[in-house]
Design a protein around this motif. Sequence first.
Motif, PDB file in Angstrom:
ATOM      1  N   ALA A 197       0.826  -1.210   0.000  1.00  0.00           N
ATOM      2  CA  ALA A 197       0.000   0.000   0.000  1.00  0.00           C
ATOM      3  C   ALA A 197       0.861   1.262   0.000  1.00  0.00           C
ATOM      4  O   ALA A 197       0.550   2.242  -0.691  1.00  0.00           O
ATOM      5  CB  ALA A 197      -0.923   0.005   1.214  1.00  0.00           C
ATOM      6  N   TYR A 198       1.979   1.226   0.787  1.00  0.00           N
ATOM      7  CA  TYR A 198       2.865   2.386   0.831  1.00  0.00           C
ATOM      8  C   TYR A 198       3.500   2.624  -0.539  1.00  0.00           C
ATOM      9  O   TYR A 198       3.579   3.750  -1.017  1.00  0.00           O
ATOM     10  CB  TYR A 198       3.959   2.182   1.868  1.00  0.00           C
ATOM     11  N   LEU A 199       3.967   1.540  -1.143  1.00  0.00           N
ATOM     12  CA  LEU A 199       4.614   1.660  -2.447  1.00  0.00           C
ATOM     13  C   LEU A 199       3.636   2.192  -3.486  1.00  0.00           C
ATOM     14  O   LEU A 199       3.967   3.077  -4.283  1.00  0.00           O
ATOM     15  CB  LEU A 199       5.158   0.297  -2.883  1.00  0.00           C
ATOM     16  N   PHE A 200       2.419   1.670  -3.482  1.00  0.00           N
ATOM     17  CA  PHE A 200       1.405   2.123  -4.427  1.00  0.00           C
ATOM     18  C   PHE A 200       1.070   3.593  -4.205  1.00  0.00           C
ATOM     19  O   PHE A 200       0.944   4.372  -5.151  1.00  0.00           O
ATOM     20  CB  PHE A 200       0.149   1.261  -4.293  1.00  0.00           C
ATOM     21  N   TYR A 201       0.949   3.993  -2.936  1.00  0.00           N
ATOM     22  CA  TYR A 201       0.597   5.379  -2.609  1.00  0.00           C
ATOM     23  C   TYR A 201       1.655   6.358  -3.104  1.00  0.00           C
ATOM     24  O   TYR A 201       1.355   7.347  -3.796  1.00  0.00           O
ATOM     25  CB  TYR A 201       0.408   5.532  -1.104  1.00  0.00           C
ATOM     26  N   PHE A 202       2.912   6.096  -2.776  1.00  0.00           N
ATOM     27  CA  PHE A 202       3.969   7.039  -3.141  1.00  0.00           C
ATOM     28  C   PHE A 202       4.262   7.014  -4.642  1.00  0.00           C
ATOM     29  O   PHE A 202       4.619   8.047  -5.229  1.00  0.00           O
ATOM     30  CB  PHE A 202       5.238   6.747  -2.335  1.00  0.00           C
ATOM     31  N   ALA A 203       4.093   5.846  -5.266  1.00  0.00           N
ATOM     32  CA  ALA A 203       4.250   5.793  -6.720  1.00  0.00           C
ATOM     33  C   ALA A 203       3.172   6.621  -7.409  1.00  0.00           C
ATOM     34  O   ALA A 203       3.448   7.374  -8.344  1.00  0.00           O
ATOM     35  CB  ALA A 203       4.195   4.335  -7.197  1.00  0.00           C
ATOM     36  N   SER A 204       1.939   6.505  -6.927  1.00  0.00           N
ATOM     37  CA  SER A 204       0.829   7.283  -7.487  1.00  0.00           C
ATOM     38  C   SER A 204       1.042   8.768  -7.245  1.00  0.00           C
ATOM     39  O   SER A 204       0.768   9.605  -8.111  1.00  0.00           O
ATOM     40  CB  SER A 204      -0.500   6.844  -6.867  1.00  0.00           C
ATOM     41  N   LEU A 205       1.552   9.123  -6.057  1.00  0.00           N
ATOM     42  CA  LEU A 205       1.828  10.520  -5.738  1.00  0.00           C
ATOM     43  C   LEU A 205       2.872  11.100  -6.689  1.00  0.00           C
ATOM     44  O   LEU A 205       2.721  12.213  -7.207  1.00  0.00           O
ATOM     45  CB  LEU A 205       2.320  10.620  -4.287  1.00  0.00           C
ATOM     46  N   GLY A 206       3.922  10.341  -6.942  1.00  0.00           N
ATOM     47  CA  GLY A 206       4.976  10.808  -7.848  1.00  0.00           C
ATOM     48  C   GLY A 206       4.490  10.947  -9.277  1.00  0.00           C
ATOM     49  O   GLY A 206       4.777  11.945  -9.947  1.00  0.00           O
TER      50      GLY A 206
END
Length: 236
Positions: A197-206
């Motif tokens: 979830a963290y990886l998906f969140y920060f990837a989407s943010l970037g």
Amino acid sequence: VVSGGLVISENYLYTVEAFKDYFGHLKDDGILAFVRYEVDVPRLLTISKTALEEIGVKEGIDKNILVIAQTDAPQIEPFLGNQMVFIIKKSPFTTEEIDKIKSIIGEWDPVIMPYNNIKEPYNQFLSGNTPLSEFESKFEINVFPVRDNNPFYFAYYKPMGIPIDFLQILLVPLLFGALFLVFIKVIKWKEISLKKAYLFYFASLGIGFMMLEIPILQKFILLLGSTFIEAAGIAR
């Protein structure tokens, strides 16, 4: 240009909208002159013709453009060709003006000379007998006119505008990204103390940030200039 380093750099000096702005600042008999290379002739021609048509010049465009190229000092790089002078007049050249130009150009090669000689395939294109798509197909490079929403004037290379060698360089970070994803998939999540979830969140943010930042930077470069944008970035 030859290395491909400028193909992904915006250049708003040579777009259809820029030429229309230039024409807007000229008197009726005003003239624009560009000193560039022979490789630029086809694209400058399509940009000039499109801009002239959009400001109301529909016929006789072959009388508004003059191109002469050097013959005594060829460039080292064959792709660029010799230097040339590309001249656009807001109104048609007069025969007197052409005679005066002929008397001073010496041994320079008249590529496009109204009332005298217009080399092919430029003659058929300027006269309206050859459509843009057919004219473009006669060249190994991309010569379609560029606009402010796609201002990549130096993207000459077919089919995507980017040299193959440059594309290969761009594939390197994609390859490393793919290897990283494989690495993440293979090892256990607990060992790297990250959750999906963290990886998906920060990837989407970037990704979202880049999708907003890049178009906004492009628009503000057109409005304020690259120097202002660079200064703002340093200040930030």
